[in-house]
Design a protein around this motif. Structure first.
Motif, mmCIF file in Angstrom:
data_model
loop_
_atom_site.group_PDB
_atom_site.id
_atom_site.type_symbol
_atom_site.label_atom_id
_atom_site.label_comp_id
_atom_site.label_asym_id
_atom_site.label_seq_id
_atom_site.Cartn_x
_atom_site.Cartn_y
_atom_site.Cartn_z
ATOM 1 N N MET A 1 -10.555 7.658 -7.169
ATOM 2 C CA MET A 1 -9.242 7.239 -6.678
ATOM 3 C C MET A 1 -9.218 7.135 -5.159
ATOM 4 O O MET A 1 -9.960 7.831 -4.463
ATOM 5 C CB MET A 1 -8.160 8.230 -7.131
ATOM 6 C CG MET A 1 -7.966 8.301 -8.631
ATOM 7 S SD MET A 1 -6.539 9.325 -9.098
ATOM 8 C CE MET A 1 -5.173 8.279 -8.520
ATOM 9 N N LYS A 2 -8.330 6.273 -4.687
ATOM 10 C CA LYS A 2 -8.084 6.112 -3.242
ATOM 11 C C LYS A 2 -6.643 5.661 -3.052
ATOM 12 O O LYS A 2 -6.198 4.691 -3.680
ATOM 13 C CB LYS A 2 -9.046 5.075 -2.645
ATOM 14 C CG LYS A 2 -8.775 4.726 -1.177
ATOM 15 C CD LYS A 2 -9.788 3.687 -0.692
ATOM 16 C CE LYS A 2 -9.562 3.300 0.762
ATOM 17 N NZ LYS A 2 -8.417 2.373 0.885
ATOM 18 N N ASP A 3 -5.912 6.385 -2.228
ATOM 19 C CA ASP A 3 -4.533 6.007 -1.886
ATOM 20 C C ASP A 3 -3.687 5.762 -3.127
ATOM 21 O O ASP A 3 -3.005 4.736 -3.248
ATOM 22 C CB ASP A 3 -4.514 4.776 -0.987
ATOM 23 C CG ASP A 3 -5.101 5.055 0.386
ATOM 24 O OD1 ASP A 3 -5.139 6.238 0.778
ATOM 25 O OD2 ASP A 3 -5.527 4.096 1.051
ATOM 26 N N TYR B 1 -15.259 0.343 -1.019
ATOM 27 C CA TYR B 1 -14.934 1.761 -0.833
ATOM 28 C C TYR B 1 -15.797 2.632 -1.733
ATOM 29 O O TYR B 1 -16.320 3.663 -1.297
ATOM 30 C CB TYR B 1 -13.457 2.011 -1.136
ATOM 31 C CG TYR B 1 -13.088 3.478 -1.078
ATOM 32 C CD1 TYR B 1 -12.873 4.109 0.149
ATOM 33 C CD2 TYR B 1 -12.967 4.231 -2.238
ATOM 34 C CE1 TYR B 1 -12.552 5.460 0.215
ATOM 35 C CE2 TYR B 1 -12.657 5.578 -2.184
ATOM 36 C CZ TYR B 1 -12.454 6.180 -0.965
ATOM 37 O OH TYR B 1 -12.146 7.523 -0.904
ATOM 38 N N VAL B 2 -15.948 2.242 -3.001
ATOM 39 C CA VAL B 2 -16.776 3.015 -3.927
ATOM 40 C C VAL B 2 -18.213 3.037 -3.424
ATOM 41 O O VAL B 2 -18.882 4.077 -3.446
ATOM 42 C CB VAL B 2 -16.703 2.436 -5.349
ATOM 43 C CG1 VAL B 2 -17.643 3.200 -6.296
ATOM 44 C CG2 VAL B 2 -15.276 2.487 -5.880
ATOM 45 N N THR C 1 -15.955 -1.689 -5.742
ATOM 46 C CA THR C 1 -15.353 -2.062 -4.456
ATOM 47 C C THR C 1 -16.219 -1.540 -3.311
ATOM 48 O O THR C 1 -17.015 -0.614 -3.499
ATOM 49 C CB THR C 1 -13.941 -1.458 -4.309
ATOM 50 O OG1 THR C 1 -14.055 -0.025 -4.209
ATOM 51 C CG2 THR C 1 -13.050 -1.821 -5.493
ATOM 52 N N GLU D 1 -9.850 3.191 -8.191
ATOM 53 C CA GLU D 1 -10.799 2.206 -7.691
ATOM 54 C C GLU D 1 -11.806 1.797 -8.766
ATOM 55 O O GLU D 1 -12.195 0.640 -8.855
ATOM 56 C CB GLU D 1 -11.557 2.784 -6.489
ATOM 57 C CG GLU D 1 -10.707 2.979 -5.253
ATOM 58 C CD GLU D 1 -10.523 1.689 -4.469
ATOM 59 O OE1 GLU D 1 -11.528 1.033 -4.133
ATOM 60 O OE2 GLU D 1 -9.357 1.338 -4.192
ATOM 61 N N GLN D 2 -12.251 2.763 -9.574
ATOM 62 C CA GLN D 2 -13.252 2.451 -10.603
ATOM 63 C C GLN D 2 -13.268 3.558 -11.648
ATOM 64 O O GLN D 2 -13.057 4.732 -11.342
ATOM 65 C CB GLN D 2 -14.645 2.289 -9.991
ATOM 66 C CG GLN D 2 -15.706 1.792 -10.993
ATOM 67 C CD GLN D 2 -16.995 1.368 -10.310
ATOM 68 O OE1 GLN D 2 -17.107 1.420 -9.092
ATOM 69 N NE2 GLN D 2 -17.976 0.938 -11.091
ATOM 70 N N GLY E 1 -11.680 12.123 -5.751
ATOM 71 C CA GLY E 1 -11.248 11.356 -4.590
ATOM 72 C C GLY E 1 -11.014 12.312 -3.441
ATOM 73 O O GLY E 1 -11.023 13.537 -3.613
ATOM 74 N N SER F 1 0.832 -1.200 0.000
ATOM 75 C CA SER F 1 0.000 0.000 0.000
ATOM 76 C C SER F 1 0.869 1.253 0.000
ATOM 77 O O SER F 1 2.077 1.209 0.279
ATOM 78 C CB SER F 1 -0.905 0.018 1.220
ATOM 79 O OG SER F 1 -0.150 0.226 2.407
ATOM 80 N N ARG G 1 -4.383 4.890 -6.076
ATOM 81 C CA ARG G 1 -4.846 3.899 -7.049
ATOM 82 C C ARG G 1 -6.249 4.230 -7.554
ATOM 83 O O ARG G 1 -7.052 4.840 -6.841
ATOM 84 C CB ARG G 1 -4.859 2.498 -6.428
ATOM 85 C CG ARG G 1 -3.473 1.968 -6.079
ATOM 86 C CD ARG G 1 -3.544 0.525 -5.596
ATOM 87 N NE ARG G 1 -2.238 0.025 -5.224
ATOM 88 C CZ ARG G 1 -1.368 -0.516 -6.079
ATOM 89 N NH1 ARG G 1 -1.685 -0.626 -7.367
ATOM 90 N NH2 ARG G 1 -0.198 -0.957 -5.660
ATOM 91 N N SER H 1 -5.675 11.382 -2.340
ATOM 92 C CA SER H 1 -5.989 10.191 -3.145
ATOM 93 C C SER H 1 -5.116 10.064 -4.382
ATOM 94 O O SER H 1 -5.003 8.981 -4.949
ATOM 95 C CB SER H 1 -7.458 10.210 -3.561
ATOM 96 O OG SER H 1 -7.733 11.347 -4.375
#
Length: 409
Positions: free
Chosen positions: A242-244, A264-265, A262, A248-249, A65, A34, A246, A69
């Motif tokens: 985005m998150k961290d 998170y999304v 995900t 996400e979708q 994000g 991560s 990356r 992010s």
């Protein structure tokens, strides 16, 4: 996006690591570490991790994000204000990562315009001179600079303010100047980094609407950064979440709301009023049967009986919608001995497109018992929306949302 739209920007395996030595960070990324783990172990900060996406010509792609992010790091890689650590960025098929300084300057001046969160206007220059700045750097003659600046200011609704100074303008007007400055160079791509975040809510909404109206006329390729979900849903043809560091979708607003990739999304979009974003295509039902213009009333009655229906949509042989026919009208025609239904077709309610927001369907469906036919741009029948299917479709979206949240918990 429609198949005919070409890819303007293609991003492949893009990674940005901030720090003096990125090799160890890259190796850890490949092992699935991560962002925080890499920072703790190497002291290197990962801004973007293995990003892959396309930007289609003429679309507004929103990258969003929370703070940290990676969204701003990503947009600054697209014109190499941030130097990518690895990966490819192809603009019109040309990988710009390997461009030398002179070619990179040419690319930025010819291909990109950028609008920042803070207006970055020169306080000692007039509005016209601020808008001319990018053209001045390019060595454009004074007469042409003035003409193009005037056109750009008119496009953003500031005609007549050419000789004013920045201090005489409101925040919203100053942001319009920043947008005009970007448009004056006639860029292929507009990069907008939190462009409206410093504005108060009412002016911000005005600027969002102005951008959408401007885009409908100019069809620029726009990459827009925001942390505001409502802004992303309003502006974006597609959204990257985005998150961290990356992604996400990637998808349309409806795809992200209907099928979050995900947990998170799902949590991110949990509070969105889906009726504002979901469209007719997500709640429509395929017609179980249709009547053709060439059918006779007895044929129509037989179709209704077989499917236990009291109304059918009437279509041409190519499935272009003509209207609807009710059972009592078809029965009366059959008893008269009519051989055709052509004269008893009802226009029905106004057809809607598959992209019509669900919220725009409640009013017309509340005023009639007829369904709302859903047709494409050629008038081809794709489905129907009735009050029951509208409410059920929204309920199903809510149930799916609740189930995903429970799984995530």
């Amino acid at each position: 996006m429609p198949a005919e739209q070409s890819v303007k920007i293609a991003v492949r395996g893009l990674t940005k690591v901030f720090g003096d030595s990125s090799d160890e960070a890259l190796a850890l990324l490949r092992q699935g570490a991560s962002k925080q783990q890499i920072l703790d172990k190497t002291g290197q900060a990962v801004g973007v991790a293995d990003a892959n996406f396309d930007v289609y010509e003429g679309e507004i792609l929103v990258i969003m994000g929370l703070s940290g992010s990676g969204k701003s790091s990503l947009i600054r890689c697209l014109n190499r204000l941030n130097e990518p650590t690895s990966g490819e960025i192809l603009i019109d098929g040309e990988d710009i990562v390997g461009l030398g300084h002179r070619d990179l300057l040419r690319l930025r001046r010819q291909k990109f315009g950028m609008v920042f969160q803070h207006f970055a206007l020169f306080p000692h220059r007039s509005i016209r001179d601020n808008v001319e700045y990018g053209l001045e750097i390019q060595g454009i003659a004074a007469e042409e600079r003035a003409e193009r600046a005037t056109i750009a200011l008119k496009q953003v609704g500031l005609e007549g303010w050419e000789d004013a100074m920045p201090g005489q303008l409101s925040g919203g007007m100053q942001q319009r100047v920043g947008l005009a400055r970007a448009l004056a160079v006639d860029p292929d791509v507009l990069l907008m980094d939190e462009a409206f975040s410093a504005l108060d809510p009412l002016i911000r909404r005005d600027m969002q609407q102005e951008l959408v109206a401007l885009q409908s006329r100019m069809r620029k390729t726009i990459v827009f950064i925001t942390h505001d979900l409502d802004e992303a849903l309003f502006l974006g043809n597609r959204i990257i979440l985005m998150k961290d560091a990356r992604i996400e979708q990637v998808g349309t607003a409806e795809e992200i709301l209907s099928a979050p990739a995900t947990p998170y999304v799902e949590r991110f979009v949990a509070e969105v009023d889906k009726s504002k974003v979901l469209t007719a295509s997500s709640v429509m039902r395929r017609p179980r049967s249709v009547a053709f213009v060439s059918d006779g009333p007895r044929t129509v009655l037989r179709k209704m009986e077989d499917e236990d229906l009291n109304l059918l949509c009437v279509v041409e042989p190519d499935f272009r919608l003509r209207g609807v026919i009710r059972d009592e009208v078809a029965l009366a025609a059959a008893q008269r001995g009519d051989k055709s239904i052509k004269d008893i077709i009802e226009p029905g309610v106004t057809p809607v497109s598959p992209e019509t927001p669900v919220r725009d369907l409640f009013a017309p469906l509340s005023q009639t018992s007829l369904p709302a036919p859903v047709v494409d741009a050629s008038g081809i029948l794709k489905g129907i929306v009735i009050r029951a299917s509208l409410l059920q479709g929204l309920a199903e979206q809510t149930i799916v949302s609740d189930e995903i949240q429970e799984e995530a918990a």
